[in-house]
Design an enzyme around this catalytic site. Structure first.
Site, short mmCIF file in Angstrom:
data_model
loop_
_atom_site.label_atom_id
_atom_site.label_comp_id
_atom_site.label_asym_id
_atom_site.label_seq_id
_atom_site.Cartn_x
_atom_site.Cartn_y
_atom_site.Cartn_z
N ASP A 81 0.82 -1.21 0.00
CA ASP A 81 0.00 0.00 0.00
C ASP A 81 0.85 1.26 0.00
O ASP A 81 2.05 1.23 0.32
CB ASP A 81 -0.95 0.00 1.19
N ASP A 110 7.97 4.18 -1.74
CA ASP A 110 7.69 3.59 -0.43
C ASP A 110 6.37 2.84 -0.55
O ASP A 110 5.32 3.42 -0.41
CB ASP A 110 7.61 4.70 0.61
N GLU A 143 0.18 -1.31 5.78
CA GLU A 143 1.33 -0.86 6.57
C GLU A 143 1.22 0.62 6.87
O GLU A 143 1.50 1.07 7.99
CB GLU A 143 2.62 -1.17 5.81
N GLU A 144 0.78 1.38 5.88
CA GLU A 144 0.72 2.83 6.04
C GLU A 144 -0.42 3.27 6.96
O GLU A 144 -0.49 4.44 7.35
CB GLU A 144 0.56 3.51 4.67
#
Length: 380
Positions: A81, A110, A143-144
């Site tokens: 993500d 990222d 994750e974000e």
């Protein structure tokens, strides 16, 4: 040998697949096919039912080859993500060697630079016929959004002796050997409403109580291992200046590499809230929970030594450092797999100025191949 045009082309392809956090369904399907086409066994866990994200975590396994069956098993992890704004990304390779978006969105290096590295690295190992241990690739969703995917993942999926996340800022060759745990904090103050012009003395302003509590806290950089922050402060009714506010909510956090220091910081924040409420005739609710654990390795730890040898082997200088942020590496360490975070080289992440050197993506892929070859020399 890592092929420059191939890995950069794949990176460009990946960043153009929309995958803002909570909307990972499209990138998950792309990655499933890519890993499966490379001969890996691909599975998706059921974590999306817990997280509400667009996909679960992908667990992709490449069986050991040759003498690699006797070497330590490796885990590599990246996340699928991105942050926002990440829709309709248009990557551009500049004459200076940097890849950037067109300026209207983030780039998504990222962590799609890490994903491109893993896919290219697998191809190189296969093309070279390299003997290698079992390689497990865990590609996380969410994750974000607070490591949601990895935190919801059942540890039973993990099958590795050492782990490497490809998800840290810094120059290629950097190894994040420590990262703090984070305690998430929710505070609610209850005062007493009254008319602000007629009888304010009958009210207790929750805003005033909360302000006093915050003023009693030590925040920001506490010491070299500990930080704390108030992230949001909300209460009252917009435009209703004639009402003494009776409820205020705060969201906060505390982080530390040291569990005792973390607990001490959270306790001091709670005391500040309770003392302010008692002084002013209000009440408060203070809730906190551990979001993820910390990890800390010395330079002599096997997981670090292996990375340093690989980085040195490809002509780069290894540099260990302590990170101030959390990653999926924190979660996997908590599940018993010693994991460090390798620098990917991206810059200005989470902004429209995000950029990465094309050459750094190539360099990290060479590090990945060298790391796998290095561990193949070892036996358990």
């Amino acid at each position: 040998m890592v092929q420059h045009d191939r890995i950069i082309g794949e990176f460009m392809e990946l960043v153009q697949v929309d995958s803002e956090t909570k909307h990972e369904e499209a990138i998950a399907e792309v990655l499933k096919k890519k890993f499966a086409d490379l001969g890996l066994h691909v599975q998706e866990d059921d974590s999306k039912e817990k997280t509400g994200h667009g996909a679960g975590n992908l667990i992709c396994t490449l069986p050991a080859k040759g003498k690699g069956v006797d070497a330590p098993k490796l885990l590599f992890t990246c996340h699928m993500d991105t942050v926002t704004p990440g829709k309709g990304i248009k990557p551009e390779l500049g004459v200076d060697g940097y890849i950037r978006s067109d300026g209207t969105t983030i780039l998504g290096s990222d962590d799609k630079a890490g994903l491109a590295v893993l896919l290219e690295g697998i191809r190189v190992l296969q093309e070279q016929g390299t003997e290698h241990p079992q390689l497990q690739f865990v590609i996380t969703a969410g994750e974000e959004s607070g490591l949601n995917g990895s935190r919801a993942m059942d540890p039973k999926w993990l099958d590795a002796d050492f782990g490497y996340a490809l998800d840290s800022s810094g120059e290629i060759g950097g190894i994040a050997v420590a990262a703090p745990s984070q305690q998430k904090i929710f505070i609610t103050f209850y005062g007493k409403s009254a008319h602000a012009g007629v009888n304010p003395e009958d009210g207790v302003s929750a805003i005033t109580v909360a302000s006093r509590a915050v003023s009693k806290m030590t925040l920001g950089r506490i010491d070299k291992e500990t930080t704390a922050n108030i992230g949001s402060f909300s209460g009252g009714i917009v435009g209703a200046t004639n009402i003494v506010c009776d409820k205020v909510m705060l969201e906060a956090e505390a982080r530390s590499l040291d569990t005792e220091k973390l607990n001490k910081q959270v306790a001091s924040m709670q005391k500040a809230c309770e003392d302010a409420a008692a002084e002013m005739g209000a009440t408060c609710e203070f809730r906190s929970h551990l979001l993820y654990p910390s990890f800390k390795f010395t330079d002599e730890a096997p997981v670090v030594q292996l990375a340093k040898r690989a980085i040195t082997r490809v002509g780069l200088d290894p540099l260990t450092f302590h990170s101030g942020g959390g990653s999926d590496a924190n979660v996997f360490n908590g599940h018993g797999v010693p994991t460090v975070n390798l620098a990917v080289g991206y810059e200005y992440i989470h902004t429209k100025k995000e950029q990465i050197k094309a050459e750094d993506i190539v360099k990290l892929a060479t590090v990945f191949v060298a790391l796998v070859e290095e561990v193949g020399k070892e036996t358990r």
